[in-house]
Design a protein around this motif. Structure first.
Motif, mmCIF file in Angstrom:
data_model
loop_
_atom_site.group_PDB
_atom_site.id
_atom_site.type_symbol
_atom_site.label_atom_id
_atom_site.label_comp_id
_atom_site.label_asym_id
_atom_site.label_seq_id
_atom_site.Cartn_x
_atom_site.Cartn_y
_atom_site.Cartn_z
ATOM 1 N N ARG B 348 0.816 -1.204 0.000
ATOM 2 C CA ARG B 348 0.000 0.000 0.000
ATOM 3 C C ARG B 348 0.858 1.266 0.000
ATOM 4 O O ARG B 348 0.564 2.219 -0.723
ATOM 5 N N ALA B 349 1.915 1.232 0.816
ATOM 6 C CA ALA B 349 2.786 2.413 0.883
ATOM 7 C C ALA B 349 3.419 2.687 -0.475
ATOM 8 O O ALA B 349 3.481 3.830 -0.941
ATOM 9 N N THR B 350 3.889 1.609 -1.144
ATOM 10 C CA THR B 350 4.495 1.779 -2.466
ATOM 11 C C THR B 350 3.493 2.374 -3.451
ATOM 12 O O THR B 350 3.827 3.249 -4.250
ATOM 13 N N ILE B 351 2.260 1.852 -3.406
ATOM 14 C CA ILE B 351 1.237 2.343 -4.338
ATOM 15 C C ILE B 351 0.851 3.784 -3.999
ATOM 16 O O ILE B 351 0.775 4.645 -4.890
ATOM 17 N N ASP B 352 0.634 4.043 -2.702
ATOM 18 C CA ASP B 352 0.189 5.372 -2.284
ATOM 19 C C ASP B 352 1.116 6.472 -2.786
ATOM 20 O O ASP B 352 0.666 7.581 -3.095
ATOM 21 N N ALA B 353 2.400 6.138 -2.860
ATOM 22 C CA ALA B 353 3.372 7.139 -3.306
ATOM 23 C C ALA B 353 3.051 7.642 -4.721
ATOM 24 O O ALA B 353 3.465 8.731 -5.101
ATOM 25 N N THR B 360 -7.373 5.395 -3.277
ATOM 26 C CA THR B 360 -7.274 4.462 -2.153
ATOM 27 C C THR B 360 -6.561 3.195 -2.573
ATOM 28 O O THR B 360 -6.779 2.677 -3.663
ATOM 29 N N SER B 361 -5.698 2.695 -1.706
ATOM 30 C CA SER B 361 -4.906 1.512 -2.058
ATOM 31 C C SER B 361 -5.367 0.263 -1.329
ATOM 32 O O SER B 361 -4.691 -0.735 -1.331
ATOM 33 N N GLN B 362 -6.556 0.297 -0.738
ATOM 34 C CA GLN B 362 -6.890 -0.844 0.126
ATOM 35 C C GLN B 362 -7.135 -2.142 -0.645
ATOM 36 O O GLN B 362 -6.692 -3.191 -0.255
ATOM 37 N N ASN B 363 -7.848 -2.104 -1.745
ATOM 38 C CA ASN B 363 -8.219 -3.242 -2.597
ATOM 39 C C ASN B 363 -9.721 -3.409 -2.551
ATOM 40 O O ASN B 363 -10.236 -3.824 -1.529
ATOM 41 N N PRO B 364 -10.432 -3.127 -3.634
ATOM 42 C CA PRO B 364 -9.915 -2.621 -4.895
ATOM 43 C C PRO B 364 -9.029 -1.387 -4.718
ATOM 44 O O PRO B 364 -9.361 -0.503 -3.935
ATOM 45 N N VAL B 365 -7.931 -1.374 -5.469
ATOM 46 C CA VAL B 365 -7.038 -0.217 -5.456
ATOM 47 C C VAL B 365 -7.573 0.770 -6.490
ATOM 48 O O VAL B 365 -7.554 0.477 -7.678
ATOM 49 N N ASP B 366 -8.089 1.874 -6.005
ATOM 50 C CA ASP B 366 -8.717 2.862 -6.902
ATOM 51 C C ASP B 366 -7.750 4.022 -7.117
ATOM 52 O O ASP B 366 -7.576 4.873 -6.258
ATOM 53 N N SER B 367 -7.133 4.033 -8.284
ATOM 54 C CA SER B 367 -6.112 5.053 -8.583
ATOM 55 C C SER B 367 -6.759 6.379 -8.944
ATOM 56 O O SER B 367 -6.089 7.388 -8.962
ATOM 57 N N PHE B 380 0.869 -0.072 -12.666
ATOM 58 C CA PHE B 380 -0.133 -0.168 -11.610
ATOM 59 C C PHE B 380 -0.355 -1.658 -11.261
ATOM 60 O O PHE B 380 -0.266 -2.075 -10.087
ATOM 61 N N ALA B 381 -0.576 -2.489 -12.298
ATOM 62 C CA ALA B 381 -0.812 -3.921 -12.078
ATOM 63 C C ALA B 381 0.420 -4.579 -11.465
ATOM 64 O O ALA B 381 0.307 -5.457 -10.595
ATOM 65 N N GLN B 382 1.590 -4.121 -11.880
ATOM 66 C CA GLN B 382 2.844 -4.698 -11.377
ATOM 67 C C GLN B 382 2.985 -4.469 -9.865
ATOM 68 O O GLN B 382 3.333 -5.377 -9.125
ATOM 69 N N LEU B 383 2.652 -3.254 -9.436
ATOM 70 C CA LEU B 383 2.751 -2.934 -8.003
ATOM 71 C C LEU B 383 1.808 -3.820 -7.191
ATOM 72 O O LEU B 383 2.171 -4.327 -6.138
ATOM 73 N N VAL B 384 0.590 -4.014 -7.708
ATOM 74 C CA VAL B 384 -0.385 -4.834 -6.982
ATOM 75 C C VAL B 384 0.028 -6.310 -7.018
ATOM 76 O O VAL B 384 -0.058 -7.025 -6.013
ATOM 77 N N ALA B 385 0.501 -6.779 -8.178
ATOM 78 C CA ALA B 385 0.880 -8.192 -8.328
ATOM 79 C C ALA B 385 1.992 -8.571 -7.366
ATOM 80 O O ALA B 385 2.128 -9.734 -6.973
ATOM 81 N N ARG B 386 2.803 -7.595 -6.981
ATOM 82 C CA ARG B 386 3.936 -7.908 -6.088
ATOM 83 C C ARG B 386 3.498 -8.167 -4.657
ATOM 84 O O ARG B 386 4.285 -8.652 -3.842
ATOM 85 N N SER B 387 2.265 -7.830 -4.330
ATOM 86 C CA SER B 387 1.821 -8.085 -2.957
ATOM 87 C C SER B 387 1.803 -9.585 -2.685
ATOM 88 O O SER B 387 1.288 -10.364 -3.484
ATOM 89 N N PRO B 388 2.357 -10.006 -1.554
ATOM 90 C CA PRO B 388 2.320 -11.440 -1.243
ATOM 91 C C PRO B 388 0.901 -11.920 -0.921
ATOM 92 O O PRO B 388 0.676 -13.118 -0.805
ATOM 93 N N LEU B 389 -0.041 -11.011 -0.811
ATOM 94 C CA LEU B 389 -1.402 -11.398 -0.426
ATOM 95 C C LEU B 389 -2.310 -11.676 -1.608
ATOM 96 O O LEU B 389 -3.481 -11.979 -1.416
#
Lengths: 725, 725
Positions: B348-353, B360-367, B380-389
């Motif tokens: 989230r911190a990486t995306i928020d930047a 909002t970066s909670q998920n759905p991540v609304d840019s 955008f997809a790359q940042l989300v895909a990197r989440s281990p969750l």
């Protein structure tokens, strides 16, 4: 109330924040408005540029040669309140606020949104947004939005050959989804009137737009996309108005699931509310729920094409020339709750005369490719439509080639004029553009999804029945003395009313009088009460602090004989004290055991959006493991209560099941109506009511309320939690 | 087995019955074949014309300059058998019989169809049909069919920029529906290998084509449209072969409902069989069921695009720039059984930047629109895909404009190369053609239906888990002495085995040994048996003529004491005689009462297509009012039995529900596995088995079989009816 016509039908438009850079939204909006032949003036307002996209720009809204009717604001959020104020002062009567960064973005944004609302009120301005994608007035060719679906390059706003004689309007909180409906409808050549996306609804909300469009009269079918209804009472009022006008509202509520609700909350900063309560309200006002874009467009095109030619029942005849596609459609009809009956012998004989020997007229009527080639679609449908056993006809076609339909066009038009039953077309291949035009011209809705086609026919059959039922005034009547008595008792009570205190209130509405019981304050009291009853009794501890007596071991059932009653009295009291040493105990209720029957759970709960809802469920595993309950807003009358019972998955269990006698549904419906009236009369004071269980016996033998609990709205949260434990 | 390659890859084709009139099917077939660049010879065969559509015609198949590899027959049904015989004699190795009027058209047609089958066998010819629309071999540009979807005018056979690296084949019994899949896939630019429509399957059936295509190896994903499986054992074998090869079979079985089944029967003259049994077999072999054309194409494109990049779980990250569309997708994910978890703080911190404050970066991540414009979809997809969750990513896009994706293409390609997680695209507007090409080139499946997108991700996540589980050999083992003993007892028995006779057979498989009971032939026998048991007993009349003892009043429960046992013996006997005076009564079974627990119904029934199926359900209202049962083909092992239990809607009731202890699911699964093994070992002899009820106690306390009934396959129909009364 501001005049929405000023927003949707302005003579002049100012775009505040317009830019020449069409890669950014501020440039896109101006480009899109100018890309369509809107007849009014369009003024760019820019602090920095003398000219925007080749048009002379003005430094501020006040500098325009004449006040604009409509201001489109696309400036950073922090400048919006002052800009709107300036618009008000300049005599602008309507504004679209496209900017984001308001209630969806935290506290500062919420404050600014409140400021906007106040300014709108002060100047009586019609304000759409903020955080919206704007609107389109198709007839006026006015596209005050930045949707890629409204790009000039996406195609003309009005189709070459629209379906039907009416028009559709879309009202959506979400901008992206609102314009997506319009975009996805394009290949179908459907006629639209307005697309309005309401965003955060600081001032105007969805209901206001429905209301305006109903008054204006140009809209025949509504597509609604709702995240959360802002003013529930207003929504109910316009929903009823639409129902009276016979203008279907086809709706989807999004944010049905936990991550969806989370996203709604962050997206438009509103509480999404309970999906079940929304559904109950939709049911109450005859709204038609659609599952996705295509199904909603399917339903809209069915209503649009058929006008007053509604199916009078659920029975459908299927004409096909592909056996497999006929089976596919028959499955879809069954899934949508339509009947596909065997046709009558007379109709079959008439059809058989036209078909090859290897075709079949049973229903689906499979003409085979050879048969339809001889007969044509129109004549084929006509023969089937004449059967007295069908209420509508679905013709399975392959719309990939238009030539065959082209030749059939005169007969198709004739059938459309002549038939009182709706005739739908479903194509299993993709349709050619020309096919769509031919069918639109002849007045037939064309479906590409079999289930959507069947669901549309079903929704249309239901709509007119529902409309009649729903517009009938509720047969509820409150009893003034009972109401006054209950109000007085309620006023005296604390936050939680355990059974012995809840019963007199319910009894004032005729609920549960048969086994009220006696509150015993000593073992000897209890023995005397049991003797007076003269048959086996139940003993239950009474304490506003112990809501779940059974879990506390503070209930004894089926007790008879003085000694046993005495022992039971002591035992339930001891258990209660062990369970909750601090509980204030009023005594022990001694009641006659209810004769056995089916266990029902009745309840009233407060939905955060819609207020008090009556809930009914069949006790036991159906409620507890499968959540099989049905909801309706209060009050409801006997007939509505019966309708609610019928919606339970387990309803067959009440209807005379496996040799057991049918249950006393009449008595159950009576008590549901009375409970809902009680709740409605005292809605301000009530948070929740549980009648759990209610025993429903065989037909004619009535119901017994075995337990009761009322929680008042002013109950302390802690007290409420205790009651729910 | 004839060589299907001769059918699908001929070097020369003769069209028998070809005509110059392209308004009729005989002309259309020839026109369509010639409309595509097939490299082989095409010969028209016509009795009457010297030339067909400008090509020299031959008077018979024997008159061709060289034998054709493939004959396409489109002559009236009555001429087909002789014509096929002539083909065989002429050395033709394959034929497509497009003509209708065979088994679907009555007795004479059925006889002709048998003749066709015999001729095909005699000459070892690969014969498709009759009553088929033909096939297409896309790579060979051979369209031996009369589908309007294969008209030259409908567009090229191969897309400009196909998705993925593999190919899809369609095998459909229905011609119309088979080619409709191809047609509907066109806008998606999916790569196809074969479209085969099998019609009446006189000779080659669906399974044969699957088998050939698996051996050939060119097909990566299969779309199947089934009306009825002709040879169940063959189907199971090829389904398992496909599963081993990791080639998904995406299937829809039509004729699920009564009118649908009626239509199937008249359409292809086959028994449609039970939908539930089909579903059980699909589950057993990992077939993926799709609901309609679009969903099946969705699933196919997911597998095709992702290759080995499969989601390892159900957790999805949603990237969106439209808040509403993100909510819509989140709802769809939840409906499909996917999790949309809150993202981890680091991600989230990486995306928020990169996002504006109101995103909002909670998920759905609304840019928001502004955010994605800066970041691009790929990054955008790359940042989300990197989440281990998350196990996969869904990107919500608007594909109406392609320019933005075009600019993002290099990064999209990079992400596709780099990410081990699948990334899906869903567009809420309609896609521009160029958008589809860009995404196909980069290797992303593009969905227009949100639920179809979510269901595809779910199906892919399940497929590889299922595959591993299903390919593991069943852990079943029959016990030879028990099997022999049961076989001997079964051979001695009449058609219906009431409880006391069924029990020894079941006991040979370790089923129900704990409360076998004793058959008493007098009241004194019964008293002695009850005394030996030493606790309350049940007494039940035993007669092969009375299957439902309880309804006959011929059961007494919870009896203790010699006098009570004696009285109960007399009473159940008297009731039985009153109920069925002619019944042969063997005696009264005296059994210990089973300790209480949850009631389960276990059964084995014979499906007309698939043979014996094990059925499990929770007793009471769940089975009886809601039909909550689960089926599986026999045999199944302990793990499969557990899986079956988990599929019950009421399964939560067994898992430690509302404070009650969890049920002994292990013991229940054991008895299910044993029962299924018994049924499988004696499948030839068994029509049905009922164990109703089976009592399941708390974990570790086992199960009791309280009643048992076996009906043999050779039971007279009247006897069977009696048993089912």
């Amino acid at each position: 109330m501001p005049d929405i016509a000023k927003l949707l039908w302005p003579k002049s438009v100012a775009v505040v924040g317009a830019s020449s850079d069409t890669r950014i939204l501020r440039g896109r909006v101006f480009e899109i408005i100018r890309g369509h032949p809107f007849a009014g003036e369009i003024y760019p307002v820019s602090r920095s540029a003398a000219e925007v996209q080749g048009v002379k720009a003005y430094p501020s809204i006040e500098a325009l040669p004449q006040p604009a009717d409509l201001a489109v604001l696309i400036v950073p959020a922090e400048f919006v309140p002052a800009e709107l104020e300036r618009c008000g002062r300049a005599g602008v009567k309507a504004a679209v606020i496209l900017s984001s960064g308001f209630a969806e973005a935290g506290e500062a944004g919420t404050r600014m949104q409140r400021e906007i609302a106040a300014t709108a009120r002060r100047y009586d301005m019609a304000v759409e947004g903020p955080n919206t994608e704007g609107f389109a007035n198709i007839a006026a060719s006015l596209c005050a939005n930045f949707s890629p679906a409204m790009d000039q390059s996406a195609g003309p706003l009005t189709p070459k050959r629209p379906l039907g004689r009416g028009e559709i309007s879309i009202i959506s909180q979400s901008g992206g989804l609102g314009f997506a409906f319009f975009d996805r409808a394009r290949p179908r050549q459907l006629p639209f009137r307005y697309v309005v996306t309401t965003g955060n609804e600081a001032a105007l909300e969805t209901s206001d737009f429905i209301d305006y469009m109903l008054d204006e009269g140009g809209t025949d079918v509504f597509l609604l996309l709702i995240e959360a209804v802002k003013t529930p009472e207003k929504f109910k009022r316009v929903a009823e108005k639409a129902l009276k006008a016979g203008k279907p509202l086809i709706v989807r509520k999004i944010g049905q699931t936990e991550p969806g609700r989370r996203a709604v909350a962050s997206h438009t900063a509103v509480l999404a509310g309970s999906q079940a309560a929304y559904r109950a309200v939709f049911d109450r006002y005859g709204l038609i729920e659609g599952r996705d874009f295509d199904e909603m467009l399917d339903i809209a095109s069915g209503f649009l094409a058929c006008g007053d030619r509604m199916p009078l029942g659920n029975r459908v005849g299927i004409c096909t020339s592909s056996g497999g596609a006929g089976v596919w459609m028959a499955d879809a009809c069954a899934a949508a709750g339509l009947d596909v009956p065997m046709l009558d012998d007379e109709t079959r004989a008439t059809i058989d005369a036209h078909l090859p020997a290897y075709a079949t007229s049973q229903n689906p009527v499979d003409s085979t490719a050879q048969g339809v080639q001889k007969l044509g679609y129109a004549r084929f449908a006509q023969l089937v439509a004449r059967s007295p056993l069908v209420d509508g006809v679905i013709v399975v076609i392959t719309a990939r080639r238009s030539a065959f339909l082209e030749a059939d066009l005169p007969k198709l038009k004739e059938l459309a004029r002549e038939s009182s039953k709706p005739v739908f077309m479903w194509t299993y291949t993709l349709p050619a553009e020309r096919t769509i035009e031919i069918l639109n011209e002849a007045g037939y809705p064309l479906f590409t999804d079999a289930l959507g086609c069947a669901r549309t026919l079903r929704a249309m059959a239901e709509y007119w029945v529902l409309r009649e039922r729903l517009l009938r005034p509720l047969e509820t009547a409150t009893h003034a003395p009972g109401r006054a008595k209950a109000a007085a008792l309620l006023a005296q009570s604390g936050g939680v009313l355990c059974e012995y205190r809840a019963r007199p209130l319910l009894a004032a509405y005729g609920i549960g009088a048969d086994n009220a019981g006696t509150l015993a304050r000593s073992a000897e009291d209890a023995v005397a009460a049991a003797q007076a009853i003269g048959r086996p009794v139940a003993l239950k501890v009474q304490s506003d602090d112990i809501a779940h007596k059974t879990e506390a071991g503070a209930v004894a059932l089926n007790v008879s004989g003085a000694n046993a009653v005495r022992a039971a009295y002591d035992q339930v009291l001891a258990s209660a004290k062990r369970h909750a040493p601090a509980a204030r105990i009023a005594g022990v209720l001694v009641q006659p055991m209810a004769a056995p029957g089916r266990e029902i759970i009745l309840g009233v709960n407060r939905d955060p959006t819609w207020g008090l809802m009556l809930m009914v469920g069949l006790g036991g595993v159906l409620v507890e493991a499968l959540g099989d309950v049905a909801l309706a807003p209060v009050p409801l009358d006997h007939a509505a209560a019966r309708g609610l019972i019928a919606r339970l998955k387990g309803a067959p269990l009440l209807g005379g099941y496996r040799g057991s006698p049918p249950a006393d549904i009449e008595a159950l419906a009576d008590i549901m109506a009375a409970l809902s009236q009680f709740a409605a009369d005292h809605a301000e004071d009530i948070a929740a009511i549980d009648l759990n269980p209610v025993i429903v016996r065989a037909k004619g033998e009535g119901v017994s309320v075995v337990d009761a609990l009322i929680v008042k709205r002013d109950a302390e949260p802690a007290e409420r939690r205790g009651a729910a434990e």
